[in-house]
Design a protein around this motif. Structure first.
Motif, PDB file in Angstrom:
ATOM      1  N   LEU A  69     -30.072  63.444 -21.725  1.00 13.26           N
ATOM      2  CA  LEU A  69     -31.260  63.572 -20.885  1.00 13.26           C
ATOM      3  C   LEU A  69     -32.289  62.483 -21.192  1.00 13.26           C
ATOM      4  CD1 LEU A  69     -31.787  67.452 -20.958  1.00 13.26           C
ATOM      5  CD2 LEU A  69     -31.192  66.094 -18.969  1.00 13.26           C
TER       6      LEU A  69
ATOM      7  N   SER B  19     -37.003  60.499 -14.449  1.00 12.80           N
ATOM      8  CA  SER B  19     -36.674  61.525 -13.452  1.00 12.80           C
ATOM      9  C   SER B  19     -36.219  62.835 -14.101  1.00 12.80           C
ATOM     10  CB  SER B  19     -35.589  61.009 -12.506  1.00 12.80           C
ATOM     11  OG  SER B  19     -34.429  60.648 -13.236  1.00 12.80           O
ATOM     12  N   TYR B  20     -35.764  62.757 -15.351  1.00 16.85           N
ATOM     13  CA  TYR B  20     -35.301  63.953 -16.079  1.00 16.85           C
ATOM     14  C   TYR B  20     -36.226  64.296 -17.251  1.00 16.85           C
ATOM     15  CZ  TYR B  20     -30.882  63.840 -13.534  1.00 16.85           C
ATOM     16  OH  TYR B  20     -29.925  63.870 -12.544  1.00 16.85           O
ATOM     17  N   SER B  21     -37.473  63.818 -17.181  1.00 15.31           N
ATOM     18  CA  SER B  21     -38.404  64.062 -18.291  1.00 15.31           C
ATOM     19  C   SER B  21     -38.788  65.548 -18.392  1.00 15.31           C
ATOM     20  CB  SER B  21     -39.661  63.204 -18.113  1.00 15.31           C
ATOM     21  OG  SER B  21     -40.311  63.538 -16.897  1.00 15.31           O
ATOM     22  N   GLU B  22     -39.008  66.198 -17.244  1.00 14.64           N
ATOM     23  CA  GLU B  22     -39.339  67.629 -17.267  1.00 14.64           C
ATOM     24  C   GLU B  22     -38.167  68.457 -17.800  1.00 14.64           C
ATOM     25  OE1 GLU B  22     -40.628  68.989 -13.502  1.00 14.64           O
ATOM     26  OE2 GLU B  22     -42.381  67.676 -13.405  1.00 14.64           O
ATOM     27  N   ALA B  23     -36.962  68.059 -17.402  1.00 16.56           N
ATOM     28  CA  ALA B  23     -35.780  68.763 -17.903  1.00 16.56           C
ATOM     29  C   ALA B  23     -35.641  68.578 -19.410  1.00 16.56           C
ATOM     30  CB  ALA B  23     -34.534  68.256 -17.187  1.00 16.56           C
TER      31      ALA B  23
ATOM     32  N   GLY C 172     -27.478  69.505 -19.337  1.00 18.39           N
ATOM     33  CA  GLY C 172     -28.640  68.877 -18.706  1.00 18.39           C
ATOM     34  C   GLY C 172     -28.695  69.089 -17.208  1.00 18.39           C
ATOM     35  N   THR C 173     -27.550  69.098 -16.543  1.00 18.18           N
ATOM     36  CA  THR C 173     -27.544  69.283 -15.089  1.00 18.18           C
ATOM     37  C   THR C 173     -28.079  70.653 -14.686  1.00 18.18           C
ATOM     38  OG1 THR C 173     -25.247  70.054 -15.191  1.00 18.18           O
ATOM     39  CG2 THR C 173     -25.597  67.704 -14.822  1.00 18.18           C
TER      40      THR C 173
ATOM     41  N   HIS D  56     -31.907  70.784 -15.245  1.00 16.26           N
ATOM     42  CA  HIS D  56     -32.559  70.017 -14.176  1.00 16.26           C
ATOM     43  C   HIS D  56     -32.557  70.807 -12.861  1.00 16.26           C
ATOM     44  CE1 HIS D  56     -33.984  66.542 -11.995  1.00 16.26           C
ATOM     45  NE2 HIS D  56     -32.962  66.660 -11.144  1.00 16.26           N
ATOM     46  N   HIS D  57     -31.473  71.509 -12.572  1.00 14.39           N
ATOM     47  CA  HIS D  57     -31.392  72.307 -11.351  1.00 14.39           C
ATOM     48  C   HIS D  57     -32.419  73.443 -11.364  1.00 14.39           C
ATOM     49  CE1 HIS D  57     -29.481  74.239  -7.875  1.00 14.39           C
ATOM     50  NE2 HIS D  57     -29.607  75.383  -8.543  1.00 14.39           N
TER      51      HIS D  57
ATOM     52  N   ILE E 135     -35.317  73.470 -12.884  1.00 12.73           N
ATOM     53  CA  ILE E 135     -36.675  72.935 -12.748  1.00 12.73           C
ATOM     54  C   ILE E 135     -36.929  72.461 -11.315  1.00 12.73           C
ATOM     55  CG2 ILE E 135     -38.159  70.997 -13.446  1.00 12.73           C
ATOM     56  CD1 ILE E 135     -36.841  71.428 -16.265  1.00 12.73           C
ATOM     57  N   VAL E 136     -35.946  71.833 -10.695  1.00 11.25           N
ATOM     58  CA  VAL E 136     -36.119  71.345  -9.315  1.00 11.25           C
ATOM     59  C   VAL E 136     -36.344  72.520  -8.362  1.00 11.25           C
ATOM     60  CG1 VAL E 136     -34.898  70.231  -7.404  1.00 11.25           C
ATOM     61  CG2 VAL E 136     -34.877  69.200  -9.669  1.00 11.25           C
TER      62      VAL E 136
END
Length: 285
Positions: A70, A76-80, A32-33, A36-37, A39-40
């Protein structure tokens, strides 16, 4: 810097492909990390970003435990989470969801039999996976991705494997000894003596190896050739039809003398006189 980075990535890829049997298309297990990275930092699509590093097509995987983690992290992690649902779900044998790092270590196992590249931003997870042979690691820094070079443990593991391959195991040694006995089984006295010495030294592998060497030398003395001997190609003579015959010196000297003799000798020419005047004088008298 880009050229150095590409050459370093190429070296790590050759290390893992040659020593641990990785093949194309490469499988990348993402947590997940890492998702998330990506997408950010707007590094989408993820498969093209990873394909640029590995210079090959890529298949992206994740696990059910990563998806559950996730979900727990909130909005905050919905897009991920949406992006992770598009990945292939690798099989993990967990009835109840476990932490993502524990799930990934269990999926990888002791030898990484599935040949996964692990992509993670968790430093603790990466340190654990560095102690497992055959696990290449991928991480991100801002808008760039990096492939970690193999750890010291992985390099030493490969060296020990190469040293083991250089030496025979006990089973291989027994097979070699049995085959040597079968080949050397015959009616010669030398062969019988070597078999007796091998039976005596069966407990000591060094002594039995020396006995096998002695038997091979005795076999060579008999006249049996171990290796086929090929004839060397030698330079051939030229084609006699395409070459002129060599003239001997005596023939050359004779021809020169004949030419000189012909030039010095004068031809004697006889003058043919007409006898008409003689016949007329005879008739007048």
């Amino acid at each position: 810097m880009k050229i150095k980075k590409q050459s370093r990535h190429r070296k790590t890829l050759t290390f893992f492909t040659a020593c641990f049997g990785f093949h194309k298309p490469y499988k990348v297990l993402c947590d997940g990390t890492f998702v998330h990275h990506l997408i950010v930092n707007r590094m989408t699509p993820a498969d093209t970003a990873l394909a640029n590093i590995l210079s090959s097509t890529v298949k992206l995987y994740t696990t059910r435990c990563v998806l559950a983690e996730l979900k727990r992290l909130g909005k905050s992690y919905s897009e991920a989470l949406e992006a992770a649902h598009n990945l292939i779900v690798a099989r993990c044998e967990h009835e109840k969801c476990v932490r993502a790092d524990l799930c990934i270590t269990e999926v990888v196992g002791e030898n990484n039999s599935e040949h996964f590249f692990v992509a993670s931003q968790d430093t603790d997870l990466r340190k654990k996976l560095q102690e497992i042979p055959g696990v290449p690691l991928i991480y991100g820094l801002r808008n760039a991705l990096f492939l970690e070079s193999p750890s010291a443990f992985q390099k030493e593991y490969v060296k020990t494997l190469e040293e083991r391959r250089m030496h025979m195991t006990n089973t291989e040694y027994q097979i070699f000894r049995d085959r040597a006995k079968k080949k050397l089984a015959g009616g010669e006295d030398n062969n019988s003596n070597t078999e007796i010495t091998e039976n005596k030294d069966a407990g000591d592998p060094i002594a039995s190896a020396q006995a096998i060497k002695r038997s091979i030398t005795s076999r060579n003395q008999i006249g049996i050739k171990d290796k086929p001997q090929f004839k060397r190609k030698r330079a051939k003579a030229p084609n006699p039809l395409s070459c002129k015959k060599k003239k001997s010196r005596e023939n050359q000297n004779n021809t020169l003398k004949e030419k000189k003799g012909d030039s010095t000798v004068k031809r004697s020419r006889k003058r043919n006189r007409s006898r008409k005047g003689q016949t007329a004088a005879e008739t007048g008298s």
